[in-house]
Design a protein around this motif. Structure first.
Motif, short mmCIF file in Angstrom:
data_model
loop_
_atom_site.label_atom_id
_atom_site.label_comp_id
_atom_site.label_asym_id
_atom_site.label_seq_id
_atom_site.Cartn_x
_atom_site.Cartn_y
_atom_site.Cartn_z
N TRP A 66 9.74 -5.64 9.65
CA TRP A 66 8.47 -6.07 8.74
C TRP A 66 7.76 -4.80 8.40
CZ3 TRP A 66 6.14 -9.12 13.70
CH2 TRP A 66 6.63 -10.28 13.80
N VAL A 67 7.93 -3.63 8.94
CA VAL A 67 7.44 -2.54 8.57
C VAL A 67 8.35 -2.14 7.03
CG1 VAL A 67 7.02 0.09 8.71
CG2 VAL A 67 6.71 -1.39 10.69
N ARG A 68 9.42 -2.07 7.13
CA ARG A 68 10.16 -1.93 5.82
C ARG A 68 9.58 -2.87 4.62
NH1 ARG A 68 14.83 -2.39 7.72
NH2 ARG A 68 15.21 -4.60 6.93
N ALA A 69 9.65 -4.13 4.83
CA ALA A 69 9.03 -5.14 4.25
C ALA A 69 7.54 -4.79 3.44
CB ALA A 69 9.17 -6.67 4.55
N ALA A 70 6.75 -4.45 4.53
CA ALA A 70 5.50 -4.01 3.83
C ALA A 70 5.60 -2.81 3.05
CB ALA A 70 4.51 -3.65 5.12
N LEU A 71 6.39 -1.75 3.48
CA LEU A 71 6.54 -0.53 2.50
C LEU A 71 6.88 -0.95 1.26
CD1 LEU A 71 7.49 1.98 5.06
CD2 LEU A 71 5.06 1.71 4.20
N GLU A 72 7.89 -1.69 1.28
CA GLU A 72 8.48 -2.00 0.05
C GLU A 72 7.70 -2.84 -0.82
OE1 GLU A 72 12.16 -4.36 0.98
OE2 GLU A 72 13.29 -2.56 1.54
N LYS A 73 6.90 -3.81 -0.54
CA LYS A 73 5.93 -4.51 -1.12
C LYS A 73 4.70 -3.60 -1.71
CE LYS A 73 3.78 -8.22 -2.58
NZ LYS A 73 4.30 -9.05 -3.78
N SER A 74 4.51 -2.56 -0.72
CA SER A 74 3.49 -1.70 -1.39
C SER A 74 3.81 -1.05 -2.47
CB SER A 74 3.15 -0.75 -0.16
OG SER A 74 2.08 0.22 -0.42
N GLU A 75 5.22 -0.42 -2.50
CA GLU A 75 5.81 0.33 -3.71
C GLU A 75 5.62 -0.29 -4.91
OE1 GLU A 75 7.39 3.63 -5.57
OE2 GLU A 75 5.95 3.40 -3.95
N VAL A 76 6.04 -1.67 -4.61
CA VAL A 76 6.14 -2.66 -5.87
C VAL A 76 4.77 -2.97 -6.43
CG1 VAL A 76 6.51 -5.14 -6.68
CG2 VAL A 76 8.15 -4.01 -5.15
N LEU A 77 3.70 -3.12 -5.57
CA LEU A 77 2.26 -3.20 -5.99
C LEU A 77 1.81 -1.82 -6.66
CD1 LEU A 77 0.91 -5.23 -3.17
CD2 LEU A 77 1.41 -6.08 -5.35
N ARG A 78 2.39 -0.61 -6.11
CA ARG A 78 1.87 0.63 -6.80
C ARG A 78 2.48 0.92 -8.05
NH1 ARG A 78 3.54 5.29 -8.00
NH2 ARG A 78 5.56 4.73 -7.11
N LEU A 79 3.73 0.29 -8.48
CA LEU A 79 4.46 0.53 -9.60
C LEU A 79 3.89 -0.34 -10.59
CD1 LEU A 79 8.15 0.81 -8.38
CD2 LEU A 79 6.73 2.74 -9.58
N GLN A 80 3.40 -1.58 -10.21
CA GLN A 80 2.86 -2.50 -11.03
C GLN A 80 1.49 -2.26 -11.46
OE1 GLN A 80 2.90 -6.14 -8.78
NE2 GLN A 80 4.98 -7.04 -9.44
N ALA A 81 0.68 -1.67 -10.75
CA ALA A 81 -0.52 -1.01 -11.03
C ALA A 81 -0.35 0.15 -12.16
CB ALA A 81 -1.20 -0.49 -9.70
N ALA A 82 0.79 0.96 -11.69
CA ALA A 82 0.68 2.29 -12.56
C ALA A 82 1.04 1.96 -13.98
CB ALA A 82 1.86 3.23 -11.99
N THR A 83 2.18 0.78 -13.93
CA THR A 83 2.46 0.42 -15.37
C THR A 83 1.38 -0.28 -16.08
OG1 THR A 83 4.80 -0.11 -14.49
CG2 THR A 83 4.16 -1.22 -16.63
N ALA A 84 0.67 -1.07 -15.48
CA ALA A 84 -0.55 -1.56 -16.17
C ALA A 84 -1.38 -0.55 -16.48
CB ALA A 84 -1.30 -2.57 -15.14
N ALA A 85 -1.90 0.65 -15.89
CA ALA A 85 -2.67 1.49 -16.18
C ALA A 85 -2.09 2.34 -17.51
CB ALA A 85 -2.95 2.33 -15.07
N THR A 86 -0.75 2.60 -17.31
CA THR A 86 -0.29 3.20 -18.58
C THR A 86 -0.31 2.40 -19.72
OG1 THR A 86 1.29 4.35 -17.15
CG2 THR A 86 1.85 4.10 -19.44
#
Length: 272
Positions: A66-86
């Motif tokens: 569950w922790v791994r799934a949360a961290l993976e999801k968090s990283e996906v969301l972070r990358l999506q936000a960074a791409t959108a900001a760029t």
């Protein structure tokens, strides 16, 4: 978030989990976990935090995925936000560059070189910036070797009150058609540039500027509005640093070489 606001239900088919520590790890987002073979449930809304924490700890011990799934999801969301900001910043850079390249008079920014030249380079700078001083001879050389180039000078006085005074003085000189002379003097003179009245009046006299008129214009509405408009563009671009260049191929920050500046210009770009 208190335990009495948390509902933890688990069945053989589904399990839903909401808990502050794990949510914080997942950037405060609610995480839905897969179906569990071991079920944990909190039946009462008024259960104390310690009991809930203990139950939750047992759940995580049994299901570390569950922790791994949360961290993976968090990283996906972070990358999506960074791409959108760029992408958003790139769009802003194109919009600001287009305004300067398509309109010689945009915000009243002074122009070095032929104002009607078809290729535009936009420089954002501060007269007290040592890196801007380093790059200035390269701009002069580039203009000398490129008759189809004009450089739009956007003043971003970020290094204090003296920088603001010098920017206002240069804009006042521009109103008298003496910007290029004053601009060169400010970058080849002492550093930091003195901004007392005696120094500025001498600088005005040396460069053919009417000091009385310039002094009034420095505090006037026209110079104030021009400087504010340039500052607005600077802020829209995230205040990246000085010198900062807008080119047909994007933004460049720093005292880059003349080769880098030249390669960033596309002769296919034409200003109207």
């Amino acid at each position: 978030m208190r335990a009495n606001s948390i509902l933890l239900l688990a069945t053989a088919a589904t399990a839903a989990l909401l808990f502050t520590p794990l949510a914080a790890m997942a950037q405060t987002r609610v995480m839905t976990v897969p179906a569990a073979t071991v079920t944990y449930s909190v039946a009462k809304d008024d259960i104390d935090q310690a009991k809930f924490d203990a139950a939750f700890a047992r759940a995580l011990e049994a299901h570390p995925e569950w922790v791994r799934a949360a961290l993976e999801k968090s990283e996906v969301l972070r990358l999506q936000a960074a791409t959108a900001a760029t992408a958003a910043m790139a769009a802003t850079e194109r919009a600001v560059y287009s305004r300067y390249s398509l309109d010689t008079l945009h915000v009243g920014a002074p122009v070095l070189g032929n104002a009607k030249a078809p290729v535009t380079l936009v420089e954002m700078f501060d007269y007290n910036c040592s890196f801007c001083r380093q790059v200035q001879p390269r701009i002069a050389a580039l203009l000398k070797s490129s008759p189809d180039l004009r450089v739009v000078m956007v003043m971003t006085p970020i290094l204090g009150a003296d920088s603001n005074v010098l920017a206002r003085f240069a804009l006042a000189a521009d109103m008298q058609g003496r910007f290029a002379q004053v601009h060169d003097s400010l970058f080849t003179g002492p550093t930091p540039q003195p901004t007392d009245e005696a120094a500025l009046s001498l600088l005005a006299k040396t460069n053919g500027v009417d000091w009385s008129r310039a002094k009034a214009d420095m505090a006037g509405a026209v110079v104030t509005a021009r400087l504010a408009a340039m500052q607005q563009d600077w802020e829209a671009l995230g205040k990246a640093g000085t010198p900062s260049f807008l080119t047909p191929k994007g933004r460049i920050v720093g005292a880059v070489s003349i080769e880098v500046l030249a390669s960033s210009l596309n002769a296919g770009e034409r200003a109207k």
